[in-house]
Design a protein around this motif. Structure first.
Motif, PDB file in Angstrom:
ATOM      1  N   LEU A  35       4.219   0.994   7.357  1.00  0.00           N
ATOM      2  CA  LEU A  35       3.242   1.085   6.813  1.00  0.00           C
ATOM      3  C   LEU A  35       1.949   1.309   7.905  1.00  0.00           C
ATOM      4  O   LEU A  35       1.462   0.428   8.819  1.00  0.00           O
ATOM      5  CB  LEU A  35       2.384  -0.063   5.949  1.00  0.00           C
ATOM      6  N   GLY A  36       1.269   2.345   8.130  1.00  0.00           N
ATOM      7  CA  GLY A  36       0.325   2.741   9.085  1.00  0.00           C
ATOM      8  C   GLY A  36      -0.983   2.863   8.488  1.00  0.00           C
ATOM      9  O   GLY A  36      -1.014   3.453   7.260  1.00  0.00           O
ATOM     10  N   ILE A  37      -2.157   2.209   9.137  1.00  0.00           N
ATOM     11  CA  ILE A  37      -3.486   2.333   8.704  1.00  0.00           C
ATOM     12  C   ILE A  37      -4.141   2.886   9.619  1.00  0.00           C
ATOM     13  O   ILE A  37      -4.205   2.499  11.047  1.00  0.00           O
ATOM     14  CB  ILE A  37      -3.867   0.881   8.246  1.00  0.00           C
ATOM     15  N   PHE A  38      -5.037   4.072   9.462  1.00  0.00           N
ATOM     16  CA  PHE A  38      -5.760   4.652  10.644  1.00  0.00           C
ATOM     17  C   PHE A  38      -7.112   5.026  10.110  1.00  0.00           C
ATOM     18  O   PHE A  38      -7.593   4.977   8.869  1.00  0.00           O
ATOM     19  CB  PHE A  38      -5.034   6.096  11.087  1.00  0.00           C
TER      20      PHE A  38
ATOM     21  N   GLU B 299      -0.045  -0.726  12.372  1.00  0.00           N
ATOM     22  CA  GLU B 299       1.110  -0.432  11.962  1.00  0.00           C
ATOM     23  C   GLU B 299       1.898  -1.835  11.299  1.00  0.00           C
ATOM     24  O   GLU B 299       1.962  -2.496  12.139  1.00  0.00           O
ATOM     25  CB  GLU B 299       2.138   0.372  12.650  1.00  0.00           C
ATOM     26  N   PHE B 300       2.267  -1.829  10.407  1.00  0.00           N
ATOM     27  CA  PHE B 300       3.086  -3.179   9.891  1.00  0.00           C
ATOM     28  C   PHE B 300       4.591  -2.845   9.578  1.00  0.00           C
ATOM     29  O   PHE B 300       4.746  -1.735   8.901  1.00  0.00           O
ATOM     30  CB  PHE B 300       2.391  -3.834   8.463  1.00  0.00           C
ATOM     31  N   SER B 301       5.535  -3.420   9.826  1.00  0.00           N
ATOM     32  CA  SER B 301       7.031  -3.325   9.401  1.00  0.00           C
ATOM     33  C   SER B 301       7.454  -4.448   8.684  1.00  0.00           C
ATOM     34  O   SER B 301       7.231  -5.624   9.166  1.00  0.00           O
ATOM     35  CB  SER B 301       7.666  -3.044  10.768  1.00  0.00           C
ATOM     36  N   ALA B 302       7.668  -4.303   7.386  1.00  0.00           N
ATOM     37  CA  ALA B 302       8.193  -5.449   6.727  1.00  0.00           C
ATOM     38  C   ALA B 302       9.078  -5.092   5.582  1.00  0.00           C
ATOM     39  O   ALA B 302       8.742  -3.749   4.859  1.00  0.00           O
ATOM     40  CB  ALA B 302       6.968  -6.064   5.866  1.00  0.00           C
TER      41      ALA B 302
ATOM     42  N   ILE C  44       2.155 -11.072   8.194  1.00  0.00           N
ATOM     43  CA  ILE C  44       2.381 -10.400   9.590  1.00  0.00           C
ATOM     44  C   ILE C  44       1.350  -9.785  10.430  1.00  0.00           C
ATOM     45  O   ILE C  44       0.514  -9.307   9.769  1.00  0.00           O
ATOM     46  CB  ILE C  44       3.808  -9.576   9.686  1.00  0.00           C
ATOM     47  N   ALA C  45       1.421  -9.767  11.741  1.00  0.00           N
ATOM     48  CA  ALA C  45       0.447  -9.119  12.393  1.00  0.00           C
ATOM     49  C   ALA C  45       0.964  -7.575  12.604  1.00  0.00           C
ATOM     50  O   ALA C  45       2.176  -7.481  12.783  1.00  0.00           O
ATOM     51  CB  ALA C  45       0.176  -9.785  13.922  1.00  0.00           C
ATOM     52  N   PRO C  46       0.044  -6.670  12.777  1.00  0.00           N
ATOM     53  CA  PRO C  46       0.422  -5.386  12.963  1.00  0.00           C
ATOM     54  C   PRO C  46       0.831  -5.256  14.326  1.00  0.00           C
ATOM     55  O   PRO C  46       0.298  -5.927  15.344  1.00  0.00           O
ATOM     56  CB  PRO C  46      -1.177  -4.520  12.863  1.00  0.00           C
TER      57      PRO C  46
ATOM     58  N   ILE D 239      -9.079  -3.393   5.746  1.00  0.00           N
ATOM     59  CA  ILE D 239      -7.857  -3.130   5.115  1.00  0.00           C
ATOM     60  C   ILE D 239      -6.692  -3.712   5.940  1.00  0.00           C
ATOM     61  O   ILE D 239      -5.694  -3.991   5.606  1.00  0.00           O
ATOM     62  CB  ILE D 239      -7.802  -1.558   5.119  1.00  0.00           C
ATOM     63  N   VAL D 240      -6.614  -3.848   7.223  1.00  0.00           N
ATOM     64  CA  VAL D 240      -5.896  -4.269   8.308  1.00  0.00           C
ATOM     65  C   VAL D 240      -5.784  -5.723   8.004  1.00  0.00           C
ATOM     66  O   VAL D 240      -4.669  -6.235   7.725  1.00  0.00           O
ATOM     67  CB  VAL D 240      -6.212  -4.017   9.689  1.00  0.00           C
ATOM     68  N   GLU D 241      -7.014  -6.379   7.696  1.00  0.00           N
ATOM     69  CA  GLU D 241      -6.740  -7.884   7.593  1.00  0.00           C
ATOM     70  C   GLU D 241      -6.101  -7.880   5.992  1.00  0.00           C
ATOM     71  O   GLU D 241      -5.343  -9.163   6.062  1.00  0.00           O
ATOM     72  CB  GLU D 241      -8.486  -8.466   7.365  1.00  0.00           C
ATOM     73  N   PHE D 242      -6.555  -7.112   5.126  1.00  0.00           N
ATOM     74  CA  PHE D 242      -5.639  -7.374   3.828  1.00  0.00           C
ATOM     75  C   PHE D 242      -4.393  -7.254   3.950  1.00  0.00           C
ATOM     76  O   PHE D 242      -3.691  -8.118   3.388  1.00  0.00           O
ATOM     77  CB  PHE D 242      -6.342  -6.462   2.696  1.00  0.00           C
ATOM     78  N   TYR D 243      -3.852  -6.280   4.576  1.00  0.00           N
ATOM     79  CA  TYR D 243      -2.446  -6.404   4.723  1.00  0.00           C
ATOM     80  C   TYR D 243      -1.545  -7.166   5.496  1.00  0.00           C
ATOM     81  O   TYR D 243      -0.513  -7.695   5.404  1.00  0.00           O
ATOM     82  CB  TYR D 243      -1.943  -4.387   5.008  1.00  0.00           C
TER      83      TYR D 243
END
Length: 132
Positions: free
Chosen positions: A52-55, A44-47, A32-34, A22-26
């Protein structure tokens, strides 16, 4: 009137047993890198105003987060070119299953991430011309 809560920030989070996928998909979707990133735990991604946080839930909490289905939540992305977004999703291996929809506010298409979460890609249209 009740308690006046002062909010500092808000973000959308997704629970994922297949965390790295999922991290790779986003990472590829958003280009952008998390940051922050804790492998196997949190990314976490900021765009474009989205955080968007993934845990990865702890084993003791997996049933709470991972067995309820995708629900009614959607992640919405406003884009300048819908066809480019569709091409990007297709290149990632997650092409939208339907056709572009026309709404009063623009054009949109639905897609799904590897967890089955609904993604809505939306392209606004020019304001309607006023009556003469």
């Amino acid at each position: 009137m009740g308690i006046n809560v002062e909010y500092q920030a808000a973000l959308v989070t997704l629970a994922a047993a297949n965390f790295e996928e999922i991290v790779e998909f986003y990472e590829q979707l958003l280009a952008i890198a998390p940051n922050p990133y804790r492998p196997g735990v949190y990314a976490e991604f900021s765009a474009a105003g989205l955080r968007l946080g993934i845990f990865k839930p702890k084993a003791s909490h997996e049933s709470e987060f991972l067995t309820q289905g995708s629900g009614s939540m959607s992640l919405c992305f406003e884009v300048t070119n819908l066809e480019v977004a569709i091409g990007h999703l297709s290149q990632l291996g997650y092409p939208p299953p339907g056709e572009i929809l026309i709404a009063s506010h623009g054009r949109e298409i639905y897609a799904y991430d590897p967890l089955g979460n609904r993604l809505i890609f939306h392209q606004s249209i020019e304001p309607f011309p006023s009556k003469l």
